[in-house]
Scaffold this active site. Structure first.
Site, PDB file in Angstrom:
ATOM      1  N   ARG A 147       0.867  -1.185   0.000  1.00 49.65           N
ATOM      2  CA  ARG A 147       0.000   0.000   0.000  1.00 49.65           C
ATOM      3  C   ARG A 147       0.903   1.234   0.000  1.00 49.65           C
ATOM      4  O   ARG A 147       1.587   1.490   0.986  1.00 49.65           O
ATOM      5  CB  ARG A 147      -0.861  -0.044   1.266  1.00 49.65           C
ATOM      6  CG  ARG A 147      -1.976   0.922   1.316  1.00 49.65           C
ATOM      7  CD  ARG A 147      -2.548   0.955   2.724  1.00 49.65           C
ATOM      8  NE  ARG A 147      -1.657   1.646   3.622  1.00 49.65           N
ATOM      9  CZ  ARG A 147      -1.482   1.347   4.909  1.00 49.65           C
ATOM     10  NH1 ARG A 147      -2.127   0.354   5.455  1.00 49.65           N
ATOM     11  NH2 ARG A 147      -0.653   2.042   5.656  1.00 49.65           N
ATOM     12  N   HIS A 159      -3.057   4.217   5.196  1.00 51.38           N
ATOM     13  CA  HIS A 159      -4.262   3.365   5.189  1.00 51.38           C
ATOM     14  C   HIS A 159      -5.472   4.124   4.643  1.00 51.38           C
ATOM     15  O   HIS A 159      -6.157   3.675   3.737  1.00 51.38           O
ATOM     16  CB  HIS A 159      -4.534   2.865   6.607  1.00 51.38           C
ATOM     17  CG  HIS A 159      -5.861   2.227   6.765  1.00 51.38           C
ATOM     18  ND1 HIS A 159      -6.178   1.019   6.190  1.00 51.38           N
ATOM     19  CD2 HIS A 159      -6.981   2.643   7.408  1.00 51.38           C
ATOM     20  CE1 HIS A 159      -7.430   0.710   6.488  1.00 51.38           C
ATOM     21  NE2 HIS A 159      -7.932   1.676   7.207  1.00 51.38           N
ATOM     22  N   TYR A 180       4.535   4.205  11.676  1.00 48.05           N
ATOM     23  CA  TYR A 180       4.742   2.757  11.826  1.00 48.05           C
ATOM     24  C   TYR A 180       5.510   2.104  10.671  1.00 48.05           C
ATOM     25  O   TYR A 180       5.705   0.898  10.682  1.00 48.05           O
ATOM     26  CB  TYR A 180       3.401   2.024  12.040  1.00 48.05           C
ATOM     27  CG  TYR A 180       2.370   2.274  10.961  1.00 48.05           C
ATOM     28  CD1 TYR A 180       2.360   1.520   9.797  1.00 48.05           C
ATOM     29  CD2 TYR A 180       1.403   3.268  11.111  1.00 48.05           C
ATOM     30  CE1 TYR A 180       1.426   1.744   8.810  1.00 48.05           C
ATOM     31  CE2 TYR A 180       0.454   3.503  10.123  1.00 48.05           C
ATOM     32  CZ  TYR A 180       0.462   2.748   8.982  1.00 48.05           C
ATOM     33  OH  TYR A 180      -0.468   2.975   7.993  1.00 48.05           O
TER      34      TYR A 180
HETATM   35  C1  TPP Z   1     -15.276  -5.495  11.644  1.00 47.96           C
HETATM   36  C2  TPP Z   1     -14.324  -4.335  11.609  1.00 47.96           C
HETATM   37  N1  TPP Z   1     -13.382  -4.227  12.565  1.00 47.96           N
HETATM   38  C3  TPP Z   1     -12.518  -3.189  12.541  1.00 47.96           C
HETATM   39  C4  TPP Z   1     -12.618  -2.233  11.567  1.00 47.96           C
HETATM   40  C5  TPP Z   1     -11.633  -1.070  11.540  1.00 47.96           C
HETATM   41  N2  TPP Z   1     -10.735  -1.205  10.404  1.00 47.96           N
HETATM   42  C6  TPP Z   1     -10.888  -0.484   9.284  1.00 47.96           C
HETATM   43  S1  TPP Z   1      -9.747  -0.855   8.126  1.00 47.96           S
HETATM   44  C7  TPP Z   1      -8.991  -1.980   9.120  1.00 47.96           C
HETATM   45  C8  TPP Z   1      -7.766  -2.739   8.639  1.00 47.96           C
HETATM   46  C9  TPP Z   1      -8.042  -3.631   7.470  1.00 47.96           C
HETATM   47  O1  TPP Z   1      -6.841  -4.134   6.963  1.00 47.96           O
HETATM   48  P1  TPP Z   1      -6.796  -5.131   5.741  1.00 47.96           P
HETATM   49  O2  TPP Z   1      -7.862  -6.147   5.888  1.00 47.96           O
HETATM   50  O3  TPP Z   1      -5.403  -5.610   5.591  1.00 47.96           O
HETATM   51  O4  TPP Z   1      -7.214  -4.236   4.492  1.00 47.96           O
HETATM   52  P2  TPP Z   1      -6.488  -2.963   3.872  1.00 47.96           P
HETATM   53  O5  TPP Z   1      -7.109  -1.744   4.541  1.00 47.96           O
HETATM   54  O6  TPP Z   1      -5.037  -3.063   4.135  1.00 47.96           O
HETATM   55  O7  TPP Z   1      -6.829  -2.986   2.430  1.00 47.96           O
HETATM   56  C10 TPP Z   1      -9.653  -2.059  10.342  1.00 47.96           C
HETATM   57  C11 TPP Z   1      -9.234  -2.939  11.440  1.00 47.96           C
HETATM   58  C12 TPP Z   1     -13.638  -2.372  10.597  1.00 47.96           C
HETATM   59  N3  TPP Z   1     -13.789  -1.520   9.602  1.00 47.96           N
HETATM   60  N4  TPP Z   1     -14.466  -3.443  10.638  1.00 47.96           N
END
Ligand code: TPP
Length: 450
Positions: A346, A350, A359
């Site tokens: 990425r 985020h 980080y």
């Molecule tokens: C059920 C849930 N728990 C926590 C969150 C908060 N949250 C938003 S994005 C994220 C990280 C997701 O990471 P990843 O699955 O690797 O996807 P990326 O954003 O890197 O594409 C979290 C924990 C959420 N949106 N939904």
């Protein structure tokens, strides 16, 4: 590991060891040609489960320990402890190579792959490049719009264009996509109006494309939810004898969610016609991959669900296309789901609310920039004589126009009534939501009077 029999007193021996200590253990143990309990004999010689007698389990420490070897022989054969649940599934067939599949190397050189042949014509190759360039330009515009206060937040897909465009391009028109919130480039590949995708980030309660027009489900903010939607959809299609395959996108962080594990397991058990496509972009917000799993790789997890796992270079649009195509064809032929892990990075934070410098190191970012999917494809097209100035100008102009279109659409978009947030959720809104609605209404009225 429990310590072997003789020195352990019942007080030191866990309850489960007592339960398996006598006939039950002996019954469930493979026998040698002599009919002797081979495994029990070996546990006496080596470290292994404690084989206590019933007397000892009852607490009589003066009784000498009777090894399971002397337990009464059952008059029937026990189950084979080495038997598999699915003897026709060979774990070796499911295991991925740690070396990711790559067709286009960092220098833009093409390497044929025996298992994943490339069946694309020149026009397809150019289209892949075009989608990636447009996605990157619109992505930048979305970041700009957020900075100008036009979007509440935005999750960039910069660096992940190859993973998304290649995989989405591998589908037939009637197949479906189940995205998370980062799949702008996959949406562009499907022909969705880019402005429509971005409405989600304006904080409205609706996305703005018709899922049935593009076979592209609405973007999902809760992590992992779409994996269940996708599997359910794929199963429904199969029950209808409809040859639809569902391509389900998620991130490395989503593999820690219950929903994702349930979806993978269900799909494996029922051999649902779907493809799980994990964009391993190394971080879930600030949490690195090493905190998501202790598995050798995400693709290796497929074995546990009874589906093949495959790793690919997620910055190589051709590998993404070819491996996904293979997985889609498997699913359509009734051979079940596949778990794909696309190794990518990425490039932005985020979301626009995140400070990634807290980080991850600048050197890491610079390293990954050398794998840029777009410049790799550009070099490849030039090597293949598929590049002319007119083509490059046309792509650049399309990207510019798309950015302008998005800017205009988002600037001109009406501001929805905040109270609409409470509509269309329940036929009869529950009391707590009615109270919240009233509270919001009062606050809005008070703000207007000021
Ligand atoms: C059920 C849930 N728990 C926590 C969150 C908060 N949250 C938003 S994005 C994220 C990280 C997701 O990471 P990843 O699955 O690797 O996807 P990326 O954003 O890197 O594409 C979290 C924990 C959420 N949106 N939904």
């Amino acid at each position: 590991m429990l310590t072997a029999g003789r020195d352990a007193t019942p007080a030191q021996t866990p309850r489960s060891a007592h339960r398996i200590g006598s006939a039950a253990w002996a019954t469930a143990t493979p026998r040698g040609p002599s009919g002797r309990n081979e495994l029990a004999a070996s546990t006496r010689r080596e470290e292994g489960p404690h084989v206590a007698t019933n007397e000892q389990a009852a607490g009589d420490t003066h009784q000498p320990l009777e090894p399971a070897l002397d337990a009464p022989e059952p008059d029937h054969e026990g189950p084979d402890l080495r038997s598999l649940v699915n003897p026709d599934v060979d774990p070796e067939d499911l295991l991925p190579n740690l070396e990711p599949v790559q067709l286009l190397d960092r220098e833009g050189m093409f390497h044929e792959h025996d298992s994943y042949p490339l069946d694309l014509k020149g026009e397809d190759l150019r289209r892949l490049y075009r989608h990636m360039v447009v996605a990157r330009r619109v992505d930048q515009e979305a970041i700009n719009l957020q900075r100008q206060g036009q979007l509440g937040v935005y999750a960039s897909c910069r660096g992940q264009e190859a993973a998304q465009v290649g995989s989405a391009y591998a589908l037939a028109d009637h197949d479906w996509i189940f995205p998370s919130y980062r799949e702008l480039a996959a949406g562009i590949t499907r022909g969705i109006d880019t402005a429509a995708t971005l409405h989600l980030y304006r904080g409205t309660w609706l996305s703005d494309h018709d899922p049935h027009e593009f076979n592209f489900a609405l973007m999902t903010i809760p992590i992992g939810t779409q994996t269940l939607h996708g599997v359910g959809f794929a199963m429904g299609a199969r029950l209808d004898d409809n040859p639809i395959v569902a391509l389900i996108y998620f991130g490395d962080g989503a593999t820690s969610e219950g929903d994702t594990n349930e979806a993978l397991n269900f799909a494996g058990v029922f051999q649902a016609p779907c493809v799980f496509y994990c964009q391993n972009n190394q971080y879930a917000i600030s949490v690195p991959l090493s905190k998501q799993t202790h598995a050798p790789s995400i693709a290796h997890k497929g074995v546990g669900y009874g589906m093949p796992g495959r790793r690919l270079d997620g910055n190589d649009v051709l590998a993404s296309y070819a491996v996904t195509k293979w997985a889609v064809e498997r699913a359509r032929a009734g051979d079940g789901p596949t778990l794909i892990e696309a190794l990518t990075y990425r490039m932005e934070a985020h979301t626009t609310s995140d400070d990634a410098t807290r980080y991850r190191a600048q050197e890491e970012l610079e390293y990954w920039a050398t794998f840029d999917p777009i410049s790799r494809m550009e070099t490849f097209l030039k090597r293949r004589d598929l590049w002319e100035d007119a083509f490059a100008d046309d792509v650049a102009e399309q990207a510019r126009q798309q950015a302008e279109h998005v800017r205009k659409q988002i600037y001109d978009a009406p501001h929805p009534d905040p109270l609409e947030l409470f509509e269309h959720v329940y036929v009869e809104p529950p009391p707590h939501l009615q109270r919240q609605r009233e509270q919001l209404r009062a606050e809005l009225e008070a703000a207007e009077e000021r």
